[in-house]
Design an enzyme around this catalytic site. Structure first.
Site, PDB file in Angstrom:
ATOM      1  N   LYS A   1       8.451  -2.354  -7.225  1.00 18.13           N
ATOM      2  CA  LYS A   1       9.814  -2.425  -6.567  1.00 18.13           C
ATOM      3  C   LYS A   1      10.685  -1.334  -7.559  1.00 18.13           C
ATOM      4  O   LYS A   1      11.526  -0.692  -6.844  1.00 18.13           O
ATOM      5  CB  LYS A   1      10.267  -3.866  -7.033  1.00 18.13           C
ATOM      6  CG  LYS A   1       9.610  -4.919  -5.885  1.00 18.13           C
ATOM      7  CD  LYS A   1       9.871  -4.799  -4.462  1.00 18.13           C
ATOM      8  CE  LYS A   1       9.430  -5.985  -3.652  1.00 18.13           C
ATOM      9  NZ  LYS A   1       9.662  -5.582  -2.403  1.00 18.13           N
ATOM     10  N   SER A  26      14.615 -11.896  -3.536  1.00 18.05           N
ATOM     11  CA  SER A  26      14.452 -13.027  -4.124  1.00 18.05           C
ATOM     12  C   SER A  26      13.869 -12.958  -5.578  1.00 18.05           C
ATOM     13  O   SER A  26      13.770 -13.918  -6.517  1.00 18.05           O
ATOM     14  CB  SER A  26      13.029 -13.872  -3.378  1.00 18.05           C
ATOM     15  OG  SER A  26      11.846 -13.103  -3.532  1.00 18.05           O
ATOM     16  N   ASP A 124     -13.450   2.128   0.989  1.00 15.50           N
ATOM     17  CA  ASP A 124     -13.415   1.801   2.383  1.00 15.50           C
ATOM     18  C   ASP A 124     -12.535   0.750   2.996  1.00 15.50           C
ATOM     19  O   ASP A 124     -12.275   0.823   3.817  1.00 15.50           O
ATOM     20  CB  ASP A 124     -14.996   0.926   2.391  1.00 15.50           C
ATOM     21  CG  ASP A 124     -15.903   2.020   1.904  1.00 15.50           C
ATOM     22  OD1 ASP A 124     -16.325   2.833   2.730  1.00 15.50           O
ATOM     23  OD2 ASP A 124     -16.816   1.534   1.017  1.00 15.50           O
ATOM     24  N   GLY A 132       7.963  -8.083   3.311  1.00 13.56           N
ATOM     25  CA  GLY A 132       8.573  -7.145   4.172  1.00 13.56           C
ATOM     26  C   GLY A 132       7.809  -6.268   4.575  1.00 13.56           C
ATOM     27  O   GLY A 132       8.001  -5.455   5.729  1.00 13.56           O
ATOM     28  N   GLY A 134       7.107  -3.232   2.717  1.00 17.82           N
ATOM     29  CA  GLY A 134       7.440  -1.821   2.095  1.00 17.82           C
ATOM     30  C   GLY A 134       6.231  -1.097   1.196  1.00 17.82           C
ATOM     31  O   GLY A 134       6.139  -0.077   1.438  1.00 17.82           O
ATOM     32  N   LEU A 135       5.816  -2.071   0.283  1.00 15.52           N
ATOM     33  CA  LEU A 135       4.884  -1.681  -0.340  1.00 15.52           C
ATOM     34  C   LEU A 135       3.572  -1.294   0.333  1.00 15.52           C
ATOM     35  O   LEU A 135       3.072  -0.239   0.047  1.00 15.52           O
ATOM     36  CB  LEU A 135       4.434  -2.689  -1.436  1.00 15.52           C
ATOM     37  CG  LEU A 135       3.363  -2.112  -2.431  1.00 15.52           C
ATOM     38  CD1 LEU A 135       3.531  -1.056  -3.347  1.00 15.52           C
ATOM     39  CD2 LEU A 135       2.853  -3.519  -3.358  1.00 15.52           C
ATOM     40  N   GLU A 156      -1.281 -12.397   3.304  1.00  9.59           N
ATOM     41  CA  GLU A 156       0.037 -13.064   3.211  1.00  9.59           C
ATOM     42  C   GLU A 156      -0.435 -14.551   2.921  1.00  9.59           C
ATOM     43  O   GLU A 156      -1.356 -14.704   3.069  1.00  9.59           O
ATOM     44  CB  GLU A 156       0.642 -12.926   4.509  1.00  9.59           C
ATOM     45  CG  GLU A 156       1.104 -11.515   4.789  1.00  9.59           C
ATOM     46  CD  GLU A 156       1.680 -11.398   6.300  1.00  9.59           C
ATOM     47  OE1 GLU A 156       2.885 -11.470   6.487  1.00  9.59           O
ATOM     48  OE2 GLU A 156       0.672 -11.449   7.177  1.00  9.59           O
ATOM     49  N   ASP A 162       3.522 -13.495   8.937  1.00  9.50           N
ATOM     50  CA  ASP A 162       4.512 -12.788  10.177  1.00  9.50           C
ATOM     51  C   ASP A 162       3.935 -11.256  10.329  1.00  9.50           C
ATOM     52  O   ASP A 162       3.800 -11.007  11.538  1.00  9.50           O
ATOM     53  CB  ASP A 162       5.813 -12.672   9.824  1.00  9.50           C
ATOM     54  CG  ASP A 162       6.273 -12.189   8.216  1.00  9.50           C
ATOM     55  OD1 ASP A 162       5.913 -12.830   7.254  1.00  9.50           O
ATOM     56  OD2 ASP A 162       6.820 -11.260   8.026  1.00  9.50           O
TER      57      ASP A 162
END
Length: 282
Positions: A1, A26, A124, A132, A134-135, A156, A162
């Site tokens: 981050k 968060s 591989d 979200g 980004g990473l 996730e 999502d």
């Protein structure tokens, strides 16, 4: 981050720096923005949910950021951030849906590629935690550039997948309302428009793991790899340990990102695992 936050803040002009910034998170993006702003003597207001881990709130305050707590059940961080940005002419530093943030976080992919090349390893599969997006958007872009045949999967928490569902449906889908996970760093309500446009091109698909399995992975990483990981940072390792995909004879890259775990939670997980192991020995 910090990679994303410092890159974004470094590109602000002098007027923007003088007016200050506002961000919402968060916890991990909050700390990163607070630290990067503190380094450049820029005023920072950070909007955080009132139920964010205490360690993340305290660390954000430690870097002289003004922390504004909100109720995620009745308020939206975006609307609060927009109001502050307009009223105080502050620049918004988004947690993931920003090309500068994505590019900054993507430098982790460059370091991964460089290390793999020094070891003459061609990867591989790449497993990466995803909130979200980004990473994984940034790192997968660079890794795909260096290793065109790499297969990337988002990982996730269950019920907060999502990105996985959006990839399957071909369009952005939101998480179910009131879905919960101990992986507080991965609770974005939906993929970002920018991040999803990148991830749908780079990713093969998405994987999910349960909170209970993540709880087992955290002490495993500490014992065997000497890595202290927060829940959200341990999901990719959890997927690997559970063989969520076929990994036989494959070179696997696993992203473990984020070590902001409360001492109480870490101690509880460690004690629980030791008790379980000892009971099996008996």
């Amino acid at each position: 981050k910090y990679r994303g936050a410092s890159h974004k803040i470094a590109k602000l002009n002098e007027t923007q720096k003088q007016n200050g910034i506002v961000a919402y998170s968060s916890g991990n993006h909050a700390q990163a923005v607070a630290y990067a702003s503190h380094q450049q003597n820029i005023s920072a207001k950070i909007i955080m949910p009132k139920n964010a881990p205490k360690i993340k709130i305290d660390n954000t305050k430690k870097y002289n950021a003004i922390v504004i707590l909100y109720d995620p059940e009745t308020e939206t961080r975006e609307s609060i951030g927009e109001e502050i940005a307009v009223d105080e002419k502050r620049t918004r530093i988004k947690p993931y849906d920003d090309y500068d943030i994505i590019a900054g976080q993507g430098t982790a992919g460059k370091e991964i590629a460089e290390e793999l090349e020094t070891k003459s390893i061609i990867p591989d599969i790449y497993l990466c935690c995803c909130g979200g997006g980004g990473l994984i958007a940034g790192t997968s872009t660079y890794l795909k550039f260096k290793f065109p045949n790499i297969k990337t999967y988002s990982v996730e928490p269950e019920e907060l997948d999502d990105t996985k569902i959006s990839l399957e449906k071909g369009s952005i889908r939101r998480n179910k309302i009131n879905s919960f996970s101990i992986c507080d760093a991965l609770l974005a309500p939906q993929p970002g428009s920018i991040t999803f446009s990148i991830n749908k091109e780079n990713l093969i698909g998405g994987l999910t793991v349960s909170d209970n399995d993540v709880k087992k992975t955290i002490p495993f990483l500490a014992e065997h790899l000497k890595i202290v990981s927060e829940p959200g940072g341990a999901v990719a390792a959890t997927a690997a340990l559970l063989n969520k995909i076929n990994m036989k004879n494959k070179n696997i890259v696993v992203m473990i990102s984020g070590g902001n775990i409360d001492l109480q939670m870490f101690t509880t997980l460690w004690t629980t695992i030791l008790t379980f192991v000892n009971s099996k020995k008996i």
